[in-house]
Design an enzyme around this catalytic site. Structure first.
Site, PDB file in Angstrom:
ATOM      1  CG  HIS A 100      -2.117   0.872   1.084  1.00  0.00           C
ATOM      2  ND1 HIS A 100      -2.261   1.796   0.063  1.00  0.00           N
ATOM      3  CD2 HIS A 100      -3.233   0.997   1.850  1.00  0.00           C
ATOM      4  CE1 HIS A 100      -3.409   2.440   0.215  1.00  0.00           C
ATOM      5  NE2 HIS A 100      -4.006   1.975   1.288  1.00  0.00           N
ATOM      6  CG  ASP A 108     -10.820  -1.543 -23.471  1.00  0.00           C
ATOM      7  OD1 ASP A 108     -10.887  -2.768 -23.707  1.00  0.00           O
ATOM      8  OD2 ASP A 108     -10.940  -0.673 -24.362  1.00  0.00           O
TER       9      ASP A 108
END
EC number: 2.3.1.-
Length: 470
Positions: free
Chosen positions: A149, A386
């Site tokens: 993180h 995508d």
């Protein structure tokens, strides 16, 4: 580098198409050759000083097969995904409000035994920070992404994905410039002093912090907690917001609240009703917001942690007594008041000073606070990823699904929210192709049973009211 976060972020995405791993690997490798994006392959190294052990980045001069910029592993199955004991259970959207599954059940699709899970695991090895596990079936693909993180937050991850996708689509001119080697947040401590922070009176002293820790210990002592996904239909969120706006209009006061404000208010009240904390305690609701547009707008793209909480602190009895519009408006006001540049400066001054002096951030709230934290990742566009240039074969026919070719149909975060040290943690993973909200929460197992009963009741009421499916 950001040395505060020790969590490992683990995201799992399901695609109802066959995605070729080599095209993804090549485009990611190319991204790490563009400008400062090569920083993503940096190694974490410990650096000791008077304040203790901190960490810094060491970037290899060149990425090679023996010292790569990322780890990209592959598994391939000749069967369909429905025959895999774990991947077959990845959740799908239902028609109404629904609890879709425990996220920890799918962790094996990502990190494997022996893989790094904490910052120190990276710091004392020569492993890159980005890990991918690409599992291909004859009709679907599951991609797991893992990183510390400290490397990225949710919005930073979205920036990284958009840059990667631009390369995959052959649009390298759309790859944004990434910030250099100086911390773009370093100037944030030079503005307003910590005493100007609006919630300065709610900064816990050391005795209060101990009491707060005792409350948290007691709450987790006798009951195990579990992360699950709750899917909320687009129409339900629209109805909630319309009802809240009607209530606010009748009060002749402020009237704007966002979908996020309403969703958070609804969940907070629902969790309070099933958790049953003492009503004389305080609700401490921490709504994480992105500071980039306010405090880092003049900088190149910044992917490291750049979110802070807008805190709403209210008596629990009042939250449950007032209509939902009351809490939704309080959430909105807290965000507006605390996302100003002076408040961001004051918050950073407070936290950085505490880290330098004690090695720990200060706790904001009340000693008896029932703390919830929420983060909305919708702008990271995880459901709008995508990968169509890498799709070699369609899995599920387009007429039988709402997603386009190469877009994910499921997004999960398998990072346990218990790492955040709060009573109840949650996030919005984003909206799917139908506009339904995928949220993820950590609750006690008994509370999940109660929540399921509540959602079934709501679904039945909505079905009865509309005379059709929910």
């Amino acid at each position: 580098m950001d040395c505060v976060c020790d969590e490992t972020m683990e995201l799992i995405l399901r695609f109802d198409d066959v995605i070729e791993p080599e095209k993804l690997r090549q485009s990611l490798g190319r991204l790490l050759e563009i400008g400062n994006w090569r920083k993503l392959g940096a190694r974490v190294r410990p650096r000791e000083n008077n304040a203790g052990v901190k960490f810094e980045y060491h970037i290899p001069e060149k990425y090679t097969e023996t010292r790569p910029g990322f780890i990209y592993r592959e598994s391939k199955y000749s069967d369909g995904i429905s025959n895999h004991p774990t991947a077959s259970r990845l959740p799908r959207q239902h028609s109404g409000l629904s609890i879709l599954g425990a996220t920890q059940d799918f962790a094996s699709l990502g990190l494997q035994p022996g893989d790094p899970r904490h910052l120190a695991d990276w710091a004392y090895t020569d492993l890159p920070q980005l890990f991918f596990h690409h599992t291909t079936f004859k009709d679907a693909t599951v991609i797991a992404m893992t990183y510390p993180h400290s490397l990225m937050d949710g919005m930073g991850h979205g920036t990284f994905l958009r840059a990667w996708i631009a390369v995959l689509h052959g649009r390298e001119d759309e790859v944004p410039e990434l910030g250099g080697f100086e911390d773009a947040r370093s100037h944030l401590t030079e503005g307003a002093p910590a005493t100007k922070y609006l919630l300065h009176q709610y900064i816990l002293g050391w005795y209060q912090t101990i009491v707060f820790g005792c409350w948290r210990f007691i709450e987790t002592l006798w009951s195990s907690e579990e992360d699950r996904v709750v899917c909320i239909p687009r129409q339900f969120v629209q109805e909630l917001r319309a009802n809240v706006l009607d209530e606010l209009d009748s009060g002749k006061g402020e009237t704007f609240v966002s979908n996020n404000d309403v969703l958070l208010a609804w969940f907070a009240r629902t969790i309070l009703s099933i958790a049953g904390p003492l009503r004389n305690r305080s609700l401490v609701l921490m709504n994480s917001f992105n500071i980039r547009s306010v405090a880092l707008s003049s900088q190149p793209a910044f992917i490291n942690n750049a979110v802070i909480p807008a805190c709403t602190i209210l008596p629990i009895w009042k939250v449950l007594r007032e209509p939902m519009s009351f809490l939704a408006m309080q959430v909105r006001r807290s965000l507006v008041q605390q996302r100003g540049l002076d408040q961001i400066h004051a918050w950073y001054k407070l936290m950085v000073s505490s880290l330098e002096q004690t090695g720990r951030p200060r706790v904001i709230g009340t000693s008896d606070g029932f703390t919830m934290i929420f983060s909305n990742w919708d702008k990271a566009s995880l459901f709008r990823l995508d990968l169509s240039p890498a799709a070699s074969e369609m899995g599920l026919p387009l007429g039988q699904r709402s997603t386009q070719l190469g877009y994910p149909s499921c997004v999960l975060c398998t990072t346990p929210f218990s790492m955040l040290g709060v009573r109840s943690g949650g996030c919005c993973l984003g909206k799917d192709a139908e506009g339904n909200w995928w949220t993820q929460w950590r609750l006690r197992r008994t509370e999940w049973d109660r929540l399921e009963t509540i959602l079934e009741t709501i679904n039945h009421q909505r079905q009865t009211h509309t005379g059709k499916g929910v």
